[in-house]
Design a protein around this motif. Structure first.
Motif, PDB file in Angstrom:
ATOM      1  N   SER A  22     -12.956   1.877  -9.157  1.00  0.00           N
ATOM      2  CA  SER A  22     -12.798   2.602  -7.900  1.00  0.00           C
ATOM      3  C   SER A  22     -12.712   4.257  -8.066  1.00  0.00           C
ATOM      4  CB  SER A  22     -11.396   2.223  -7.248  1.00  0.00           C
ATOM      5  OG  SER A  22     -11.566   0.959  -7.112  1.00  0.00           O
ATOM      6  N   THR A  33     -18.138  -0.745  -1.417  1.00  0.00           N
ATOM      7  CA  THR A  33     -17.310  -1.846  -1.753  1.00  0.00           C
ATOM      8  C   THR A  33     -18.083  -2.448  -3.138  1.00  0.00           C
ATOM      9  OG1 THR A  33     -16.498  -2.474   0.302  1.00  0.00           O
ATOM     10  CG2 THR A  33     -16.145  -4.086  -1.296  1.00  0.00           C
ATOM     11  N   GLY A  37      -8.211  -8.248  -8.827  1.00  0.00           N
ATOM     12  CA  GLY A  37      -8.063  -7.012  -8.220  1.00  0.00           C
ATOM     13  C   GLY A  37      -9.350  -6.722  -7.214  1.00  0.00           C
ATOM     14  N   ASN A  38     -10.214  -7.793  -7.429  1.00  0.00           N
ATOM     15  CA  ASN A  38     -11.355  -7.721  -6.563  1.00  0.00           C
ATOM     16  C   ASN A  38     -11.120  -7.789  -5.119  1.00  0.00           C
ATOM     17  OD1 ASN A  38     -14.447  -7.802  -7.087  1.00  0.00           O
ATOM     18  ND2 ASN A  38     -14.238  -9.770  -5.984  1.00  0.00           N
ATOM     19  N   PHE A  89     -13.209  -4.073  -5.039  1.00  0.00           N
ATOM     20  CA  PHE A  89     -12.710  -2.378  -5.040  1.00  0.00           C
ATOM     21  C   PHE A  89     -13.374  -1.576  -4.323  1.00  0.00           C
ATOM     22  CE2 PHE A  89     -12.533  -5.009  -9.236  1.00  0.00           C
ATOM     23  CZ  PHE A  89     -11.319  -4.775  -9.494  1.00  0.00           C
ATOM     24  N   SER A  90     -12.687  -0.407  -4.009  1.00  0.00           N
ATOM     25  CA  SER A  90     -13.617   0.498  -3.100  1.00  0.00           C
ATOM     26  C   SER A  90     -13.868   1.984  -3.966  1.00  0.00           C
ATOM     27  CB  SER A  90     -12.357   1.084  -1.931  1.00  0.00           C
ATOM     28  OG  SER A  90     -12.231  -0.105  -1.257  1.00  0.00           O
TER      29      SER A  90
END
Length: 170
Positions: free
Chosen positions: A14, A80, A94-95, A97-98
């Motif tokens: 990210s 994204t 954690g998927n 992500f930005s």
């Protein structure tokens, strides 16, 4: 033990970047007990989407359980990032992500000017026009300290008169 997507981690996907510059992060494969895998061979899918653009990240296997990913976008904005393990496309921990891609430096050949002051004005009256700064990918640039100083050269019947007043609007 096999790789468990939900226990594997993507390190700093990210962090974002600059338009036209390659962004890199790595995937560390882990088993169901969160132990680091010491062999490669997994197939990771990395998809980056946003601003009407979609791109697949390039994934390189180091054959020791670490995978190096690189991707690049030329359009500034929010994206994204989805990281999943093939063949079942299981999402990584954690998927999604930005990430935010910022415009590249100003490229004067991509800037534009508009307004009535470009074609003429009356003596003693300011002729106003607007300069729009853009990067080499035509992303709009925001006002910032790294912007170039624009200088306007005006010509008239008595020769060239140079007077420039730069008013920044953020």
């Amino acid at each position: 033990n096999q790789t468990a997507a939900d226990k594997s981690i993507a390190e700093d996907p990210s962090k974002g970047g600059i338009a036209g510059v390659t962004i890199r992060f790595r995937i560390e494969a882990k088993d169901a007990f969160r132990n680091k895998r010491n062999m490669g061979g997994d197939k990771w899918n990395v998809s980056v989407a946003g601003n009407g653009m979609v791109s697949d990240g390039e994934v390189v296997d180091d054959t020791k359980g670490t995978y190096y990913v690189k991707w690049m976008m030329t359009k500034a904005g929010a994206y994204t990032i989805r990281v999943s393990l093939e063949p079942d496309m299981l999402p990584i921990f954690g998927n999604p992500f930005s990430a935010v891609i910022k415009p590249a430096p100003t490229a004067t050949t991509h800037c534009s000017a508009s307004g009535d002051g470009l074609s003429g004005t009356t003596v003693g009256v300011s002729g106003l026009f607007t300069l729009q700064a853009r990067d080499e990918f035509d992303n709009l640039r925001e006002v910032g300290k790294d912007d170039p100083k624009f200088v306007a050269t005006l010509s008239g019947p008595e020769g060239t008169l140079v007077r420039s007043e730069e008013r920044r609007v953020g």
